[in-house]
Design a protein around this motif. Sequence first.
Motif, PDB file in Angstrom:
ATOM      1  N   LYS A  38      71.826  13.266  83.933  1.00 48.67           N
ATOM      2  CA  LYS A  38      72.375  14.773  84.527  1.00 48.67           C
ATOM      3  C   LYS A  38      72.197  15.329  83.613  1.00 48.67           C
ATOM      4  N   GLN A  39      71.711  16.214  83.717  1.00 48.57           N
ATOM      5  CA  GLN A  39      71.076  17.871  82.876  1.00 48.57           C
ATOM      6  C   GLN A  39      73.365  17.597  82.244  1.00 48.57           C
ATOM      7  N   GLY A  40      72.191  18.262  80.888  1.00 53.42           N
ATOM      8  CA  GLY A  40      73.478  18.653  80.000  1.00 53.42           C
ATOM      9  C   GLY A  40      74.261  17.550  79.727  1.00 53.42           C
ATOM     10  N   SER A  41      73.866  16.553  79.214  1.00 54.93           N
ATOM     11  CA  SER A  41      73.954  14.849  79.036  1.00 54.93           C
ATOM     12  C   SER A  41      73.234  14.733  77.643  1.00 54.93           C
ATOM     13  N   CYS A  42      74.042  13.915  77.274  1.00 54.93           N
ATOM     14  CA  CYS A  42      73.132  12.789  75.575  1.00 54.93           C
ATOM     15  C   CYS A  42      72.909  12.010  75.580  1.00 54.93           C
ATOM     16  N   THR A  43      71.727  11.043  75.311  1.00 52.10           N
ATOM     17  CA  THR A  43      72.341  10.042  75.657  1.00 52.10           C
ATOM     18  C   THR A  43      70.867   9.173  74.756  1.00 52.10           C
ATOM     19  N   ALA A  44      71.351   8.243  74.309  1.00 54.95           N
ATOM     20  CA  ALA A  44      70.818   7.415  73.427  1.00 54.95           C
ATOM     21  C   ALA A  44      69.814   6.293  73.941  1.00 54.95           C
ATOM     22  N   ILE A  45      69.233   5.720  73.511  1.00 53.28           N
ATOM     23  CA  ILE A  45      68.132   4.746  73.857  1.00 53.28           C
ATOM     24  C   ILE A  45      67.995   3.909  72.712  1.00 53.28           C
ATOM     25  N   LEU A  46      68.363   2.621  72.886  1.00 54.04           N
ATOM     26  CA  LEU A  46      68.796   1.031  72.006  1.00 54.04           C
ATOM     27  C   LEU A  46      68.124   0.032  72.379  1.00 54.04           C
ATOM     28  N   GLY A  47      67.450   0.223  71.787  1.00 48.75           N
ATOM     29  CA  GLY A  47      66.992  -2.137  72.040  1.00 48.75           C
ATOM     30  C   GLY A  47      66.014  -2.408  70.928  1.00 48.75           C
ATOM     31  N   PRO A  48      65.505  -3.514  71.504  1.00 49.05           N
ATOM     32  CA  PRO A  48      65.072  -4.386  70.027  1.00 49.05           C
ATOM     33  C   PRO A  48      64.281  -3.885  69.424  1.00 49.05           C
ATOM     34  N   SER A  49      63.330  -3.881  68.252  1.00 48.73           N
ATOM     35  CA  SER A  49      62.577  -3.451  67.896  1.00 48.73           C
ATOM     36  C   SER A  49      61.120  -4.419  68.262  1.00 48.73           C
ATOM     37  N   GLY A  50      60.033  -3.099  68.716  1.00 49.50           N
ATOM     38  CA  GLY A  50      59.098  -2.910  69.391  1.00 49.50           C
ATOM     39  C   GLY A  50      59.663  -3.435  71.049  1.00 49.50           C
ATOM     40  N   ALA A  51      60.509  -2.703  72.014  1.00 46.83           N
ATOM     41  CA  ALA A  51      61.275  -2.880  73.012  1.00 46.83           C
ATOM     42  C   ALA A  51      60.956  -1.672  73.638  1.00 46.83           C
ATOM     43  N   GLY A  52      60.017  -0.619  73.153  1.00 47.13           N
ATOM     44  CA  GLY A  52      59.099   0.922  73.867  1.00 47.13           C
ATOM     45  C   GLY A  52      59.829   1.834  73.793  1.00 47.13           C
ATOM     46  N   LYS A  53      60.743   1.769  72.228  1.00 44.19           N
ATOM     47  CA  LYS A  53      61.855   3.071  72.680  1.00 44.19           C
ATOM     48  C   LYS A  53      60.940   3.726  72.416  1.00 44.19           C
ATOM     49  N   SER A  54      59.866   4.504  71.283  1.00 43.16           N
ATOM     50  CA  SER A  54      59.330   5.511  70.988  1.00 43.16           C
ATOM     51  C   SER A  54      58.021   5.568  71.707  1.00 43.16           C
ATOM     52  N   THR A  55      57.296   4.536  72.431  1.00 50.18           N
ATOM     53  CA  THR A  55      56.840   4.636  73.465  1.00 50.18           C
ATOM     54  C   THR A  55      57.519   5.545  75.221  1.00 50.18           C
ATOM     55  N   LEU A  56      58.778   5.266  75.317  1.00 50.14           N
ATOM     56  CA  LEU A  56      59.293   5.884  76.956  1.00 50.14           C
ATOM     57  C   LEU A  56      58.985   7.625  75.998  1.00 50.14           C
ATOM     58  N   LEU A  57      59.557   7.900  74.658  1.00 53.06           N
ATOM     59  CA  LEU A  57      59.889   9.162  74.230  1.00 53.06           C
ATOM     60  C   LEU A  57      58.607   9.920  74.525  1.00 53.06           C
ATOM     61  N   THR A  58      57.654   9.250  74.203  1.00 50.84           N
ATOM     62  CA  THR A  58      56.436  10.089  73.940  1.00 50.84           C
ATOM     63  C   THR A  58      55.363   9.733  75.273  1.00 50.84           C
ATOM     64  N   THR A  59      55.677   8.998  76.167  1.00 49.23           N
ATOM     65  CA  THR A  59      55.566   8.771  77.486  1.00 49.23           C
ATOM     66  C   THR A  59      56.129  10.167  78.453  1.00 49.23           C
ATOM     67  N   LEU A  60      57.105  10.851  77.722  1.00 51.55           N
ATOM     68  CA  LEU A  60      58.087  11.634  78.657  1.00 51.55           C
ATOM     69  C   LEU A  60      57.370  13.161  78.039  1.00 51.55           C
ATOM     70  N   ALA A  61      57.199  13.501  77.358  1.00 52.97           N
ATOM     71  CA  ALA A  61      56.665  14.381  76.217  1.00 52.97           C
ATOM     72  C   ALA A  61      55.403  14.750  76.649  1.00 52.97           C
ATOM     73  N   GLY A  62      54.324  13.769  77.586  1.00 50.46           N
ATOM     74  CA  GLY A  62      53.316  13.905  78.020  1.00 50.46           C
ATOM     75  C   GLY A  62      51.628  12.822  77.045  1.00 50.46           C
ATOM     76  N   PHE A  63      52.720  12.865  76.303  1.00 49.59           N
ATOM     77  CA  PHE A  63      51.100  12.380  75.409  1.00 49.59           C
ATOM     78  C   PHE A  63      50.515  10.991  75.642  1.00 49.59           C
ATOM     79  N   LEU A  64      51.700  10.489  77.000  1.00 49.85           N
ATOM     80  CA  LEU A  64      50.453   8.742  76.953  1.00 49.85           C
ATOM     81  C   LEU A  64      51.259   8.824  78.394  1.00 49.85           C
ATOM     82  N   ASN A  65      49.660   8.217  79.741  1.00 52.05           N
ATOM     83  CA  ASN A  65      50.177   8.623  80.647  1.00 52.05           C
ATOM     84  C   ASN A  65      50.342   7.385  80.873  1.00 52.05           C
ATOM     85  N   PRO A  66      52.013   7.232  81.478  1.00 51.30           N
ATOM     86  CA  PRO A  66      52.357   5.305  82.960  1.00 51.30           C
ATOM     87  C   PRO A  66      50.710   4.959  83.771  1.00 51.30           C
ATOM     88  N   THR A  67      51.204   3.622  83.639  1.00 45.96           N
ATOM     89  CA  THR A  67      50.402   3.279  85.121  1.00 45.96           C
ATOM     90  C   THR A  67      50.913   3.838  86.290  1.00 45.96           C
TER      91      THR A  67
END
Length: 231
Positions: A23-52
């Motif tokens: 939702k717009q205006g929400s604050c959302t955390a991303i949690l998960g085990p190491s290697g799950a892809g947390k930073s990878t997801l953020l990098t994709t949202l930012a446009g530095f990595l293209n999804p399949t």
Amino acid sequence: MLTLDKLLIEQDDFRLCADLTLKQGSCTAILGPSGAGKSTLLTTLAGFLNPTSGRLLWDGEDIMAMAPGLRPLSILFQDQNLFPHLSVAQNLGLGISPRPRLSATDHARIAKALDRVGLSGMGARKPGSLSGGQQGRVALARCLLRAKPLLLLDEPFAALGPALKADMLALVAEIADEQGTTVIMVSHDPNDAKALCSETVLLADGVAQPPRPTDDLLADPPPALAAYLGR
């Protein structure tokens, strides 16, 4: 509203699926085990990595084809991404315009942003002369000047002590509330998630699950999260 529409990210043997809405205006955390892809997801949202495959929608508009600098977001990394050869004020100026010369109005905005993050009078200093906490405040001030509707936080305060990190999270919450910013924060610390984010997305077993209330998720974590938290 941010929608990850059947987003699929693949790298070698790594695979992550995300199909959810924030939702717009929400604050959302991303949690998960190491290697799950947390930073990878953020990098994709930012446009530095293209999804399949899949789409990334902001207010119904697909922004996947937009270059990183044109997307309606700012991202704050752990290393702050400050240019060491530029002054604090010059680093902040990049949040306004890539042009080397700024107007008097721009300089007034920079001074106001520095005051907002508790760094009044430090515009002439170089980043290397600042503490880690002060550098974090400079990076946050630059995001404040950009005033984008979406703010991505990739553990920018992880290296700070508990008290200073709490101050920075409180400042992010205050600024986000004032500007109506949608915040997504990657974290390894459930206490950070509880401090800033009312909802949390769990990344585990190749899936980004829909957001759940943070307190509820941490009170009764699924097995993958419980194992990561050592419970």
